[in-house]
Write an enzyme that holds these catalytic residues in place. Structure first.
Site, PDB file in Angstrom:
ATOM      1  CG  ASP A 170       5.787   3.597   1.616  1.00 59.83           C
ATOM      2  OD1 ASP A 170       5.874   4.239   2.677  1.00 59.83           O
ATOM      3  OD2 ASP A 170       4.735   3.513   0.950  1.00 59.83           O
ATOM      4  CG  PHE A 191      -1.832   1.221   1.224  1.00 54.36           C
ATOM      5  CD1 PHE A 191      -3.007   1.201   0.484  1.00 54.36           C
ATOM      6  CD2 PHE A 191      -1.509   2.377   1.922  1.00 54.36           C
ATOM      7  CE1 PHE A 191      -3.846   2.310   0.440  1.00 54.36           C
ATOM      8  CE2 PHE A 191      -2.346   3.487   1.891  1.00 54.36           C
ATOM      9  CZ  PHE A 191      -3.518   3.454   1.145  1.00 54.36           C
ATOM     10  CE  LYS A 237       0.186   5.623   7.813  1.00 59.92           C
ATOM     11  NZ  LYS A 237      -1.214   5.785   8.153  1.00 59.92           N
TER      12      LYS A 237
HETATM   13  C1  LIG Z   1       3.212   2.433   3.686  1.00 65.34           C
HETATM   14  C2  LIG Z   1       2.311   3.584   3.382  1.00 65.34           C
HETATM   15  N1  LIG Z   1       2.619   4.393   2.362  1.00 65.34           N
HETATM   16  C3  LIG Z   1       1.854   5.448   2.049  1.00 65.34           C
HETATM   17  C4  LIG Z   1       0.705   5.724   2.756  1.00 65.34           C
HETATM   18  C5  LIG Z   1      -0.140   6.906   2.385  1.00 65.34           C
HETATM   19  O1  LIG Z   1      -0.021   7.884   3.362  1.00 65.34           O
HETATM   20  P1  LIG Z   1      -1.069   9.092   3.429  1.00 65.34           P
HETATM   21  O2  LIG Z   1      -2.369   8.520   3.851  1.00 65.34           O
HETATM   22  O3  LIG Z   1      -0.468  10.020   4.454  1.00 65.34           O
HETATM   23  O4  LIG Z   1      -1.111   9.710   2.085  1.00 65.34           O
HETATM   24  C6  LIG Z   1       0.346   4.902   3.821  1.00 65.34           C
HETATM   25  C7  LIG Z   1      -0.899   5.144   4.568  1.00 65.34           C
HETATM   26  O5  LIG Z   1      -1.420   4.332   5.263  1.00 65.34           O
HETATM   27  C8  LIG Z   1       1.169   3.802   4.145  1.00 65.34           C
HETATM   28  O6  LIG Z   1       0.862   2.971   5.140  1.00 65.34           O
END
Ligand SMILES: Cc1ncc(COP(=O)(O)O)c(C=O)c1O
Length: 392
Positions: free
Chosen positions: A218, A133, A247
């Site tokens: 990520d 994700f 986050k």
């Molecule tokens: C691993 C990862 N990347 C990207 C995102 C996207 O982040 P945002 O919701 O701040 O755009 C998330 C959100 O849960 C995530 O867990």
């Protein structure tokens, strides 16, 4: 007539039927005065807990000094935060934005620039993992390895290949002269807390080294101390070229960051990428304080210990309920229980007993508490979980 205020908000979330009005440490309160032990923490965001006094202090002070100007100017808090991120990581430079999706989007664009410049315009592919994700913008949805998030949004952004995680043969097969980068969550968070193997990461690293592609992690969910080290890559045998953060970086104040080695980031030049709010003084001053606190070795050691404590407690539950619990997994304070069958009511049942958790994919309970959680609070969660699993 009779329109509820909740009808005025786009219906993009299945929400808990409560309205939260206050938070303190690992607890939140609803508008009826009910208190909840928060193992959601804003989905791995409020790592220092709710309303941490030092964070609130920095936020108020900065709000009274300077909230926003523009990246047309230098700002002290942004420089300070960049210095801290670089000092504590592999990276040489930082691009600031406002969210996880934006940090991954920036990484995707950087990989394409890098590929174009190093190997030509046909080098634009990014290898991603099934089950991953990466966010909700069109490019990050395209990078995400789960069809459910893509349905109805086609055509997607081209250039993303998806292979099964930990499958080294598929990785070798997918890699070609068109590969600009490999994008990996070192632990898939939303996908159900699934760890990527050391061997797979090593192969990804060696392919990227050999054929000049970017290894991009990520760490939006698992960075910033969540696993017991400041960054999750520190507990793997590899170091990435690019890392995405968001986050917990701002403990609830929106901020994202894409970090990279200079050899990659040098392909961004004035005008190639930008963000109006990215790196504003308010968010950066908070994030700098967050890093100062989380990067302390005693803080990180405690996260590791409490993570092991939680993991051990969950394993005891697995032994008690072998017919119900299929697997327990995690690292540090990101932990999950996977059930054999869907447990649609479990979050509601736990909520009614004063505990908040996240349910993923129908049968995975994900726990991402504030990193300041105590062992007594973990015991409380385990007790409520045991009672609840016993009754389902
Ligand atoms: C691993 C990862 N990347 C990207 C995102 C996207 O982040 P945002 O919701 O701040 O755009 C998330 C959100 O849960 C995530 O867990």
């Amino acid at each position: 007539m009779g329109t509820s205020l909740t009808d005025l908000v786009a219906n993009t979330y299945s929400r808990f039927p409560i309205t939260l009005v206050r938070g303190q440490g690992a607890y939140v309160w609803d508008d009826r005065g009910n208190k909840y032990l928060d193992f959601v923490a804003g989905i791995a965001v409020c790592s220092l807990g709710h309303c941490h006094p030092e964070i609130s202090k920095v936020l108020c002070e900065q709000a009274n000094r300077l909230i926003h100007v523009s990246n047309l100017f230098w700002m002290e808090p942004q420089l300070k935060l960049a210095e801290l991120l670089v000092k504590h990581s592999f990276a040489d430079q930082v691009f600031f934005c406002n969210s996880g999706a934006e940090s991954v989007e920036a990484a995707i664009k950087l990989a394409r620039r890098y590929g174009h410049n190093k190997k030509g315009p046909e080098c634009y592919e990014i290898i991603c993992l099934k089950g991953s994700f990466h966010g909700r913008t069109l490019a990050t949805v395209s990078a995400t390895g789960q069809d459910i998030f893509k349905k109805g949004f086609e055509p997607l952004v081209p250039g993303f290949l998806h292979i099964p995680p930990n499958d080294i043969d598929s990785l070798r097969l997918a890699f070609s002269r068109r590969t600009a980068g490999i994008l990996i969550e070192p632990i898939q968070g939303e996908g159900g807390v699934r760890l990527i193997s050391d061997e797979f990461l090593q192969e990804a690293r060696s392919l990227c080294d050999k054929f000049e592609a970017l290894l991009m992690f990520d760490e939006v969910q698992v960075g910033m101390g969540r696993t017991g080290t400041l960054f999750a890559y520190e507990q793997t045998p590899v170091v990435p070229d690019v890392m995405c953060l968001a986050k917990a970086l701002g403990n609830g104040v929106p901020i994202g960051a894409m970090l990279a080695k200079k050899d990659a980031m040098k392909y961004f030049s004035p005008g190639s990428h930008a963000s109006t709010f990215g790196g504003n003084p308010l968010a950066c001053s908070v994030a700098a304080k967050v890093i100062e606190i989380i990067s302390q070795p005693v803080f990180l050691k405690a996260v590791k210990e409490k993570g092991e404590y939680l993991n051990k407690g969950l394993f005891c539950l697995k032994e008690k309920f072998p017919q119900k619990i299929k697997e327990v997994r995690g690292r540090g304070l990101i932990q999950a229980i996977e059930f054999y069958h869907d447990v649609p009511d479990i979050t509601k049942m736990l909520m009614e007993q004063g505990v908040l958790v996240i349910l993923s994919h129908g049968k995975i309970v994900r726990m991402v508490p504030p990193l300041i959680i105590s062992k007594e609070e973990i015991d409380k969660l385990l007790k409520v979980l045991e009672r609840t699993i016993n009754s389902i």
